[in-house]
Write an enzyme that holds these catalytic residues in place. Structure first.
Site, PDB file in Angstrom:
ATOM      1  N   CYS A  49      -5.559  10.503  -8.836  1.00  0.00           N
ATOM      2  CA  CYS A  49      -5.057  11.354  -9.494  1.00  0.00           C
ATOM      3  C   CYS A  49      -5.510  10.688 -11.122  1.00  0.00           C
ATOM      4  CB  CYS A  49      -3.545  11.467  -9.367  1.00  0.00           C
ATOM      5  SG  CYS A  49      -3.178  12.036  -7.799  1.00  0.00           S
ATOM      6  N   HIS A  97      -1.466  14.894 -16.175  1.00  0.00           N
ATOM      7  CA  HIS A  97      -1.855  15.182 -14.690  1.00  0.00           C
ATOM      8  C   HIS A  97      -0.697  16.257 -13.887  1.00  0.00           C
ATOM      9  CE1 HIS A  97      -2.510  14.826 -10.444  1.00  0.00           C
ATOM     10  NE2 HIS A  97      -1.705  14.052 -10.469  1.00  0.00           N
ATOM     11  N   ASN A 148      -1.246  20.379  -6.900  1.00  0.00           N
ATOM     12  CA  ASN A 148      -1.770  19.107  -7.467  1.00  0.00           C
ATOM     13  C   ASN A 148      -3.040  19.089  -6.682  1.00  0.00           C
ATOM     14  OD1 ASN A 148      -2.217  16.431  -7.694  1.00  0.00           O
ATOM     15  ND2 ASN A 148      -0.171  15.759  -7.385  1.00  0.00           N
TER      16      ASN A 148
HETATM   17  N1  COA Z   1      10.419  21.677   2.338  1.00  0.00           N
HETATM   18  C1  COA Z   1      11.993  21.697   2.722  1.00  0.00           C
HETATM   19  N2  COA Z   1      12.649  20.406   2.924  1.00  0.00           N
HETATM   20  C2  COA Z   1      11.966  19.296   2.616  1.00  0.00           C
HETATM   21  C3  COA Z   1      10.646  19.312   2.222  1.00  0.00           C
HETATM   22  C4  COA Z   1       9.848  20.712   2.185  1.00  0.00           C
HETATM   23  N3  COA Z   1       8.595  20.876   1.888  1.00  0.00           N
HETATM   24  N4  COA Z   1      10.145  18.263   1.962  1.00  0.00           N
HETATM   25  C5  COA Z   1      11.110  17.265   2.244  1.00  0.00           C
HETATM   26  N5  COA Z   1      12.351  18.161   2.515  1.00  0.00           N
HETATM   27  C6  COA Z   1      13.594  17.651   2.686  1.00  0.00           C
HETATM   28  C7  COA Z   1      13.588  16.146   3.252  1.00  0.00           C
HETATM   29  O1  COA Z   1      13.138  16.332   4.853  1.00  0.00           O
HETATM   30  C8  COA Z   1      14.977  15.785   2.981  1.00  0.00           C
HETATM   31  O2  COA Z   1      15.964  16.184   4.013  1.00  0.00           O
HETATM   32  P1  COA Z   1      17.103  15.373   4.537  1.00  0.00           P
HETATM   33  O3  COA Z   1      17.996  15.418   3.170  1.00  0.00           O
HETATM   34  O4  COA Z   1      17.685  16.263   5.610  1.00  0.00           O
HETATM   35  O5  COA Z   1      16.509  14.203   5.101  1.00  0.00           O
HETATM   36  C9  COA Z   1      15.374  16.493   1.775  1.00  0.00           C
HETATM   37  O6  COA Z   1      14.373  17.454   1.477  1.00  0.00           O
HETATM   38  C10 COA Z   1      15.290  15.569   0.585  1.00  0.00           C
HETATM   39  O7  COA Z   1      13.903  14.899   0.622  1.00  0.00           O
HETATM   40  P2  COA Z   1      13.571  13.985  -0.287  1.00  0.00           P
HETATM   41  O8  COA Z   1      12.276  13.267  -0.064  1.00  0.00           O
HETATM   42  O9  COA Z   1      14.708  12.886  -0.627  1.00  0.00           O
HETATM   43  O10 COA Z   1      13.383  15.097  -1.657  1.00  0.00           O
HETATM   44  P3  COA Z   1      13.068  14.641  -2.989  1.00  0.00           P
HETATM   45  O11 COA Z   1      14.062  15.340  -3.865  1.00  0.00           O
HETATM   46  O12 COA Z   1      12.825  13.220  -3.301  1.00  0.00           O
HETATM   47  O13 COA Z   1      11.910  15.672  -3.285  1.00  0.00           O
HETATM   48  C11 COA Z   1       9.357  15.439  -3.376  1.00  0.00           C
HETATM   49  C12 COA Z   1      10.771  15.466  -2.541  1.00  0.00           C
HETATM   50  C13 COA Z   1       8.370  15.178  -2.808  1.00  0.00           C
HETATM   51  C14 COA Z   1       9.204  16.820  -4.124  1.00  0.00           C
HETATM   52  C15 COA Z   1       9.757  14.304  -4.706  1.00  0.00           C
HETATM   53  O14 COA Z   1       9.972  13.133  -4.324  1.00  0.00           O
HETATM   54  C16 COA Z   1       8.684  14.211  -5.711  1.00  0.00           C
HETATM   55  O15 COA Z   1       8.284  15.453  -6.306  1.00  0.00           O
HETATM   56  N6  COA Z   1       8.023  13.281  -5.967  1.00  0.00           N
HETATM   57  C17 COA Z   1       6.694  13.084  -6.498  1.00  0.00           C
HETATM   58  C18 COA Z   1       5.594  13.706  -5.779  1.00  0.00           C
HETATM   59  C19 COA Z   1       4.196  13.645  -6.482  1.00  0.00           C
HETATM   60  O16 COA Z   1       4.280  14.083  -7.681  1.00  0.00           O
HETATM   61  N7  COA Z   1       3.071  13.198  -5.836  1.00  0.00           N
HETATM   62  C20 COA Z   1       1.996  13.519  -6.589  1.00  0.00           C
HETATM   63  C21 COA Z   1       1.821  12.275  -7.392  1.00  0.00           C
HETATM   64  S1  COA Z   1       0.183  12.249  -8.104  1.00  0.00           S
END
Ligand code: COA
Length: 332
Positions: free
Chosen positions: A113, A259, A289
């Site tokens: 990234c 980014h 992204n």
């Molecule tokens: N749709 C529905 N539910 C989803 C899902 C999706 N696409 N992805 C994850 N979930 C669920 C999980 O399974 C979890 O369920 P559970 O509570 O039953 O176990 C719940 O949603 C919460 O998951 P979690 O991973 O704790 O969510 P979060 O609030 O951390 O959000 C991201 C997940 C990925 C959106 C978040 O962590 C994020 O934005 N991280 C940064 C990612 C990023 O920017 N990456 C690029 C970097 S360059």
């Protein structure tokens, strides 16, 4: 010492639009969940058979046209990608072949990234050192073929997407008071496995096995919470370091292009830097992204829409797999 400046920009995304509802047809997710957590409304994915060159070449041609140059005017290519078409040779080689630019050097860099910002520092250093005068820098990714599209991969599959952005760099005299002013670049390998693709890899023989395929080692893996936590601290820290080193404060900055990792991350960065809405540009809603391509795609949109004007102070900041992060300050 002379400076380098970005003389032209361009971008290309695949025609295929993938909406959140389309994803809900592939895995257990919903438009509401994706919008709330990431801000993404739709993204572009390649269709089968499309290559890195199919995206990079139109982006490169636009950037050359905007710079008033031909491919044959170029002296070097820097190609930032974490998703090359082949293990070897790199994507830069295929772009060189397609451009018809002569036997110029084409260097791939793999800093995920942060690819565009790190690539900019390489191109800038080459120009300033006088080694090459006119450099094509591309950030391009095809992420869609490397994601688990079942419910098991839903936390990454809803975020990443495909696209290419390009910039042409060349020298400007220092008394013109424009161009690239400085960088802040970092890596912390302690987090290498927090956002990574395990296989295929040359530490395995064969480089990917049936057992690895069965457990999904070929898919992009991410610890979303750790990525989020580090991104919202490292991007503001690094961007501020770059702005300060260039002799400015945030009050002097006209535009920050972060980014496009996730809209929530960009909003947290804006809040922590206390920036107004008109100082920050986001387009992740439309493209998702696209890793090394997010910044050059956003940059081209800002240039063509007049959001970025000659004389503006521009800051680019990125964070991603590695972890690697960095920032750049440019007088446009
Ligand atoms: N749709 C529905 N539910 C989803 C899902 C999706 N696409 N992805 C994850 N979930 C669920 C999980 O399974 C979890 O369920 P559970 O509570 O039953 O176990 C719940 O949603 C919460 O998951 P979690 O991973 O704790 O969510 P979060 O609030 O951390 O959000 C991201 C997940 C990925 C959106 C978040 O962590 C994020 O934005 N991280 C940064 C990612 C990023 O920017 N990456 C690029 C970097 S360059």
């Amino acid at each position: 010492m002379r400076r380098s400046a970005i003389l032209g920009t361009g971008f290309c995304v695949p025609d295929r639009v993938v909406t959140n509802d389309d994803l809900a047809g592939l895995m257990d997710t919903s438009d509401q969940w994706i919008r709330e957590r990431t801000g993404i409304e739709e993204r572009r994915w390649v269709t089968e058979g499309q290559t890195s060159v199919d995206l990079a070449l139109p982006a490169a041609r636009q950037a050359l046209e905007a710079a008033g140059m031909q491919a044959t005017d170029l002296d070097a290519i820097v190609f930032a990608t974490s998703t090359p078409d082949h293990f070897c040779p790199g994507n830069g080689v295929y772009l060189q072949r397609a451009l018809g630019a002569g036997h110029l050097p084409a260097l791939d860099i793999r800093t995920q990234c942060s690819g565009f910002v790190f690539g900019l520092s390489v191109a800038d250093a080459w120009v300033r050192a006088g080694q090459f005068e006119r450099i094509l820098l591309v950030g391009e990714e095809i992420q869609s073929t490397g994601m688990d599209l079942s419910t098991a991969g839903r936390h990454t599959a809803v975020i990443f997407a495909d696209g290419a952005g390009a910039a042409v760099l060349g020298p400007v005299p220092e008394d013109e008071d424009r161009g690239i002013l400085g960088f802040d670049l970092h890596t912390d390998g302690d987090y290498a496995e927090k956002l990574w693709v395990d296989a295929p890899g040359s530490m395995y023989h064969p480089r990917i096995s049936e057992a690895q395929l069965a457990r999904g080692a070929q898919w992009l893996q991410m610890d979303g919470r750790d990525v989020f936590r580090h991104a919202v601290t490292k991007m503001p820290e690094s961007a501020t370091a770059a702005v300060t080193a260039a002799g400015y404060t945030w009050a002097d900055v006209n535009l920050l292009i972060p980014h496009q990792a996730n809209l929530r991350i960009s909003e947290a960065v804006q809040k922590s830097l206390k920036l107004r809405d008109d100082q920050v540009y986001n387009n992740i809603m439309r493209y998702g992204n696209t890793t090394s391509a997010t910044i050059p795609i956003a940059l081209d949109e800002c240039v063509r829409s007049g959001r970025l004007k000659r004389g503006d102070l521009l800051v680019l900041t990125a964070f991603g797999s590695g972890f690697m992060w960095g920032s750049c300050v440019i007088r446009w």
